[in-house]
Motif scaffolding. Sequence first.
Motif, mmCIF file in Angstrom:
data_model
loop_
_atom_site.group_PDB
_atom_site.id
_atom_site.type_symbol
_atom_site.label_atom_id
_atom_site.label_comp_id
_atom_site.label_asym_id
_atom_site.label_seq_id
_atom_site.Cartn_x
_atom_site.Cartn_y
_atom_site.Cartn_z
ATOM 1 N N ASP A 89 48.586 58.678 46.256
ATOM 2 C CA ASP A 89 48.617 57.505 47.268
ATOM 3 C C ASP A 89 47.253 56.767 47.059
ATOM 4 O OD1 ASP A 89 51.139 58.159 48.470
ATOM 5 O OD2 ASP A 89 50.043 59.392 49.768
ATOM 6 N N ILE A 90 46.112 57.471 47.162
ATOM 7 C CA ILE A 90 44.792 56.674 46.949
ATOM 8 C C ILE A 90 44.363 55.909 45.643
ATOM 9 C CG2 ILE A 90 42.304 57.395 46.716
ATOM 10 C CD1 ILE A 90 42.873 59.723 48.536
ATOM 11 N N ILE A 91 45.164 56.659 44.623
ATOM 12 C CA ILE A 91 45.158 55.962 43.355
ATOM 13 C C ILE A 91 45.761 54.690 43.249
ATOM 14 C CG2 ILE A 91 45.634 56.077 40.769
ATOM 15 C CD1 ILE A 91 45.058 59.170 41.047
ATOM 16 N N ILE A 92 47.213 54.750 43.732
ATOM 17 C CA ILE A 92 47.919 53.525 43.762
ATOM 18 C C ILE A 92 47.711 52.409 44.757
ATOM 19 C CG2 ILE A 92 50.417 52.865 44.129
ATOM 20 C CD1 ILE A 92 51.232 55.746 43.424
ATOM 21 N N LEU A 93 47.415 52.609 45.858
ATOM 22 C CA LEU A 93 46.945 51.811 46.799
ATOM 23 C C LEU A 93 45.502 51.079 46.480
ATOM 24 C CD1 LEU A 93 47.968 53.477 50.107
ATOM 25 C CD2 LEU A 93 48.865 51.768 49.201
ATOM 26 N N GLY A 94 44.663 52.189 45.988
ATOM 27 C CA GLY A 94 43.254 51.644 45.651
ATOM 28 C C GLY A 94 43.337 50.718 44.157
ATOM 29 N N THR A 95 43.984 51.029 43.382
ATOM 30 C CA THR A 95 44.223 50.172 42.189
ATOM 31 C C THR A 95 44.707 48.778 42.586
ATOM 32 O OG1 THR A 95 44.590 51.756 40.688
ATOM 33 C CG2 THR A 95 45.351 49.791 40.013
ATOM 34 N N GLY A 96 45.351 48.570 43.669
ATOM 35 C CA GLY A 96 46.175 47.350 44.081
ATOM 36 C C GLY A 96 45.046 46.717 45.012
ATOM 37 N N ASP A 97 44.003 47.473 45.725
ATOM 38 C CA ASP A 97 42.957 47.089 46.092
ATOM 39 C C ASP A 97 41.849 46.455 45.087
ATOM 40 O OD1 ASP A 97 41.254 46.513 48.636
ATOM 41 O OD2 ASP A 97 39.820 48.283 47.862
ATOM 42 N N GLN A 98 41.583 47.238 43.978
ATOM 43 C CA GLN A 98 40.738 46.826 43.075
ATOM 44 C C GLN A 98 41.008 45.511 42.548
ATOM 45 O OE1 GLN A 98 37.781 48.101 42.434
ATOM 46 N NE2 GLN A 98 37.504 46.655 40.485
ATOM 47 N N MET A 99 42.142 45.384 42.167
ATOM 48 C CA MET A 99 42.879 44.055 41.600
ATOM 49 C C MET A 99 43.024 42.958 42.661
ATOM 50 S SD MET A 99 45.862 45.679 39.271
ATOM 51 C CE MET A 99 45.956 44.334 38.152
ATOM 52 N N GLY A 100 42.923 43.219 43.906
ATOM 53 C CA GLY A 100 42.896 42.256 44.943
ATOM 54 C C GLY A 100 44.365 41.604 44.962
ATOM 55 N N ILE A 101 45.428 42.629 45.142
ATOM 56 C CA ILE A 101 46.686 42.051 45.072
ATOM 57 C C ILE A 101 47.460 42.831 46.169
ATOM 58 C CG2 ILE A 101 46.912 40.981 42.941
ATOM 59 C CD1 ILE A 101 48.248 43.676 42.101
ATOM 60 N N VAL A 102 48.580 42.303 46.672
ATOM 61 C CA VAL A 102 49.458 43.011 47.564
ATOM 62 C C VAL A 102 49.903 44.410 47.040
ATOM 63 C CG1 VAL A 102 51.376 43.293 48.844
ATOM 64 C CG2 VAL A 102 49.995 41.222 49.183
ATOM 65 N N THR A 103 50.036 45.384 47.650
ATOM 66 C CA THR A 103 50.797 46.720 47.246
ATOM 67 C C THR A 103 52.109 46.861 48.072
ATOM 68 O OG1 THR A 103 48.874 47.787 46.383
ATOM 69 C CG2 THR A 103 50.574 49.072 46.948
#
Length: 134
Positions: A89-103
């Motif tokens: 969860d941390i990886i998936i949500l965090g990657t969206g966060d890093q990209m500045g996009i909605v997950t």
Amino acid sequence: MINLDTNTAVAFIAEGSPVRYELRRFVNNQQMIMTRTAFDEFINIVQYSAGSLEQTRVNRFLQRVIVVPDNPSSAAQKLKPTRSLDPNDIIILGTGDQMGIVTMTADAKAVRAASAQGVDFNIYLHLPYSLTGS
């Protein structure tokens, strides 16, 4: 772009999914991406649980999704896994966060667990839907 987590991908391809149309409306021709982790989880699930109609939908779905490398934000990397927030969860949500996009996710427990640790992600929360095996 929109980041799809594993349960969102399942909801997109599940036979009889009442949330599929809601998800399509939200995506509305934006590029869908999945992290490597979400993609691997998704493939593992559909490989063993999807029926023939769902498998056909998987193939069409994957033609419209770009798989991106896992790259969680520094805020996400500070999160501690809990019963409700696992490392994936941390990886998936965090990657969206890093990209500045909605997950897009149905995992409200993970989102609340991250928020309880002071990290709020830009998410689109929807109802979950499981594969039917059809």
